[in-house]
Write an enzyme that holds these catalytic residues in place. Structure first.
Site, PDB file in Angstrom:
ATOM      1  N   HIS A 128      -2.707   7.225   3.737  1.00  0.00           N
ATOM      2  CA  HIS A 128      -3.238   6.008   3.124  1.00  0.00           C
ATOM      3  C   HIS A 128      -4.564   5.670   3.802  1.00  0.00           C
ATOM      4  O   HIS A 128      -4.707   5.823   5.012  1.00  0.00           O
ATOM      5  CB  HIS A 128      -2.231   4.867   3.304  1.00  0.00           C
ATOM      6  CG  HIS A 128      -2.777   3.527   2.905  1.00  0.00           C
ATOM      7  ND1 HIS A 128      -3.375   3.317   1.686  1.00  0.00           N
ATOM      8  CD2 HIS A 128      -2.821   2.333   3.561  1.00  0.00           C
ATOM      9  CE1 HIS A 128      -3.765   2.052   1.607  1.00  0.00           C
ATOM     10  NE2 HIS A 128      -3.445   1.438   2.740  1.00  0.00           N
ATOM     11  N   CYS A 148       0.823  -1.223   0.000  1.00  0.00           N
ATOM     12  CA  CYS A 148       0.000   0.000   0.000  1.00  0.00           C
ATOM     13  C   CYS A 148       0.855   1.270   0.000  1.00  0.00           C
ATOM     14  O   CYS A 148       0.302   2.376  -0.051  1.00  0.00           O
ATOM     15  CB  CYS A 148      -0.956   0.005   1.179  1.00  0.00           C
ATOM     16  SG  CYS A 148      -2.217  -1.268   1.037  1.00  0.00           S
ATOM     17  N   ASN A 203     -10.206   0.441   1.030  1.00  0.00           N
ATOM     18  CA  ASN A 203      -8.759   0.465   0.822  1.00  0.00           C
ATOM     19  C   ASN A 203      -8.463   0.029  -0.619  1.00  0.00           C
ATOM     20  O   ASN A 203      -8.694  -1.126  -0.973  1.00  0.00           O
ATOM     21  CB  ASN A 203      -8.104  -0.486   1.829  1.00  0.00           C
ATOM     22  CG  ASN A 203      -6.587  -0.527   1.721  1.00  0.00           C
ATOM     23  OD1 ASN A 203      -6.008  -0.003   0.776  1.00  0.00           O
ATOM     24  ND2 ASN A 203      -5.943  -1.170   2.679  1.00  0.00           N
TER      25      ASN A 203
HETATM   26  O1  UT7 Z   1      -3.447  -1.256   3.840  1.00  0.00           O
HETATM   27  C1  UT7 Z   1      -2.630  -2.230   4.443  1.00  0.00           C
HETATM   28  C2  UT7 Z   1      -2.666  -2.100   5.882  1.00  0.00           C
HETATM   29  N1  UT7 Z   1      -3.876  -2.664   6.451  1.00  0.00           N
HETATM   30  C3  UT7 Z   1      -4.419  -2.097   7.510  1.00  0.00           C
HETATM   31  O2  UT7 Z   1      -3.939  -1.084   7.933  1.00  0.00           O
HETATM   32  C4  UT7 Z   1      -5.593  -2.780   8.226  1.00  0.00           C
HETATM   33  C5  UT7 Z   1      -5.323  -2.819   9.696  1.00  0.00           C
HETATM   34  N2  UT7 Z   1      -6.320  -3.491  10.511  1.00  0.00           N
HETATM   35  C6  UT7 Z   1      -7.617  -3.074  10.650  1.00  0.00           C
HETATM   36  O3  UT7 Z   1      -8.055  -2.163   9.978  1.00  0.00           O
HETATM   37  C7  UT7 Z   1      -8.454  -3.715  11.712  1.00  0.00           C
HETATM   38  O4  UT7 Z   1      -7.657  -4.527  12.525  1.00  0.00           O
HETATM   39  C8  UT7 Z   1      -9.639  -4.583  11.153  1.00  0.00           C
HETATM   40  C9  UT7 Z   1     -10.679  -3.687  10.538  1.00  0.00           C
HETATM   41  C10 UT7 Z   1      -9.111  -5.568  10.130  1.00  0.00           C
HETATM   42  C11 UT7 Z   1     -10.306  -5.358  12.279  1.00  0.00           C
HETATM   43  O5  UT7 Z   1     -10.766  -4.457  13.296  1.00  0.00           O
HETATM   44  P1  UT7 Z   1     -10.416  -4.727  14.816  1.00  0.00           P
HETATM   45  O6  UT7 Z   1     -11.090  -3.674  15.593  1.00  0.00           O
HETATM   46  O7  UT7 Z   1      -8.924  -4.827  14.927  1.00  0.00           O
HETATM   47  O8  UT7 Z   1     -11.139  -6.097  15.091  1.00  0.00           O
HETATM   48  P2  UT7 Z   1     -10.490  -7.457  15.638  1.00  0.00           P
HETATM   49  O9  UT7 Z   1      -9.736  -8.140  14.549  1.00  0.00           O
HETATM   50  O10 UT7 Z   1      -9.817  -7.202  16.930  1.00  0.00           O
HETATM   51  O11 UT7 Z   1     -11.806  -8.283  15.939  1.00  0.00           O
HETATM   52  C12 UT7 Z   1     -12.719  -7.879  16.991  1.00  0.00           C
HETATM   53  C13 UT7 Z   1     -13.959  -8.729  16.891  1.00  0.00           C
HETATM   54  C14 UT7 Z   1     -13.675 -10.233  16.756  1.00  0.00           C
HETATM   55  O12 UT7 Z   1     -14.668 -10.941  17.465  1.00  0.00           O
HETATM   56  P3  UT7 Z   1     -14.350 -11.545  18.920  1.00  0.00           P
HETATM   57  O13 UT7 Z   1     -13.191 -12.474  18.727  1.00  0.00           O
HETATM   58  O14 UT7 Z   1     -14.018 -10.365  19.779  1.00  0.00           O
HETATM   59  O15 UT7 Z   1     -15.621 -12.215  19.263  1.00  0.00           O
HETATM   60  C15 UT7 Z   1     -13.848 -10.480  15.283  1.00  0.00           C
HETATM   61  O16 UT7 Z   1     -14.235 -11.806  14.990  1.00  0.00           O
HETATM   62  O17 UT7 Z   1     -14.684  -8.357  15.733  1.00  0.00           O
HETATM   63  C16 UT7 Z   1     -14.980  -9.528  14.970  1.00  0.00           C
HETATM   64  N3  UT7 Z   1     -15.049  -9.141  13.577  1.00  0.00           N
HETATM   65  C17 UT7 Z   1     -16.202  -8.777  12.992  1.00  0.00           C
HETATM   66  N4  UT7 Z   1     -17.463  -8.665  13.480  1.00  0.00           N
HETATM   67  C18 UT7 Z   1     -18.424  -8.262  12.633  1.00  0.00           C
HETATM   68  C19 UT7 Z   1     -14.054  -9.093  12.660  1.00  0.00           C
HETATM   69  N5  UT7 Z   1     -14.543  -8.682  11.478  1.00  0.00           N
HETATM   70  C20 UT7 Z   1     -15.884  -8.499  11.672  1.00  0.00           C
HETATM   71  C21 UT7 Z   1     -16.929  -8.061  10.831  1.00  0.00           C
HETATM   72  N6  UT7 Z   1     -18.171  -7.961  11.356  1.00  0.00           N
HETATM   73  N7  UT7 Z   1     -16.730  -7.742   9.517  1.00  0.00           N
END
Ligand code: UT7
Length: 338
Positions: free
Chosen positions: A256, A116, A286
């Protein structure tokens, strides 16, 4: 004579027509519009649906729009570079394919892939060509068809990515405008947490790699999230300090667009007020190499000649960095209305 700097003298974009909404994604996986908007800031993204079209087709549209807008003749272009992670083919370079599609014949070019950060790294690289005085018109285009690598059964990644393209024209300026300074970094430790496992020379495509769903984006979201905030904030701050700039001196931060919360956290660490931070992730998600030029395209009408801008990115690799540039013209450049 004043130093020759590389100035952005035009920007144009292209996004495919089809809009994939959060509501439609909620029918594919267990998620909701509320979760996606509050955790990522994304409302919708554009997807290239037509079969047989790829990154070069969107890139070519963006370049054609750029030519019309800036009244540039394809035969006057010295160099055309494509950047991104979703090349049409492993080879030849997507730059060659775009050059052919838009009629650029008197130029050379190549592809740059830095995740990215592809657009940022390319801008830094191509500025050096302009600074030699030998190159006068360089086209840099970022275009991505990320939808082909998105697993629409994985709720953690499928809401994040979209397709799109944008291109800039780089020309020499001796008025002190253009790219002033930059910092760029790579750290291969990041390859473990954001990658595409199969399809390269280490793990070529096979029935097994397809069955194991290894041709889709793999990301450990939280780890990447933390690294993105600290890396973009630290390099932006370092760049401002070494150029004697405070937050008051900066007119625009162009980050970004990977996650709205990453952008907000970066902006507040750098100490910038919200109205200076450019955000369009809600519309496109993204789009990797296309996020920064799409932002420049969307907000072009607000910019003034001499505005101080910080561009900062973070991506797979890890790759990250920041650019300090002075914007080169007032408002929307539209010499030849499109
Ligand atoms: O461009 C390249 C660089 N990429 C990035 O910069 C992306 C960086 N990461 C992110 O943007 C975030 O980490 C995400 C958007 C991918 C995820 O958000 P998060 O707040 O870090 O969520 P998490 O992975 O900690 O997950 C929290 C909870 C989990 O459930 P439990 O285990 O707490 O029950 C996930 O299973 O949210 C759940 N979850 C969802 N729930 C509903 C993950 N995706 C979803 C979803 N809908 N789409």
């Amino acid at each position: 004579m004043n130093k020759i700097r590389a100035a952005i003298t035009g920007v144009a974009g292209y996004v495919p027509e089809y809009i994939l909404t959060n509501e439609e994604i909620s029918r594919m996986v267990d998620t909701s519009d509320e979760w996606i908007q509050s955790r990522t800031g994304i409302r919708e993204r554009h997807i290239l649906k037509e079969e047989g079209l790829g990154a070069s087709d969107m890139g070519a549209q963006a370049v054609e729009n750029l030519f019309k807008k800036t009244n540039t003749r394809p035969e006057d272009v010295d160099m055309l570079v494509w950047c991104g992670v979703t090349a049409d083919m492993v080879f030849p370079a997507t730059a060659n394919i775009i050059a052919d599609k838009v009629g650029v014949k008197n130029a050379f070019g190549f592809d740059i892939n830095a995740g990215c950060s592809s657009f940022l790294f390319s801008l830094i690289t191509l500025a050096l060509f302009i600074e030699t005085g030998k190159y006068e018109k360089i086209v840099l285009v970022g275009s991505e068809k990320l939808s082909v690598y998105v697993d629409y059964t994985d709720r953690a990644t499928c809401p994040l990515f979209g397709d799109g393209a944008a291109a800039v024209l780089l020309e020499p300026s001796t008025e002190g405008l253009g790219l002033i300074d930059s910092i760029a970094k790579v750290d291969g430790v990041g390859r473990h947490v954001l990658h595409l496992k199969a399809g390269g020379s280490v793990l070529p495509p096979s029935m097994e790699t397809v069955m194991r769903r290894q041709h889709f984006i793999y990301q450990e979201g939280q780890t990447v999230f933390k690294a993105a905030v600290s890396s973009m904030a630290d390099t932006s701050t370092e760049l401002m300090e070494r150029n004697g700039l405070t937050a008051d001196d900066i007119d625009w931060l162009v980050p970004h667009q990977a996650n709205r919360r990453i952008i907000d956290a970066t902006g507040s660490r750098v100490g910038l007020s919200k109205e200076k931070i450019l955000i369009n992730i809600d519309k496109y998600g993204n789009t990797s190499s296309a996020t920064v030029p799409l932002c420049l395209w969307d907000f072009e009408s607000k910019f003034k000649k001499g505005d101080n801008m910080i561009i900062t990115t973070f991506g797979a690799g890890y790759t990250w960095g920041a650019i300090y540039l002075k914007w080169a013209y007032d408002g929307t450049r539209n010499e030849n209305k499109i």
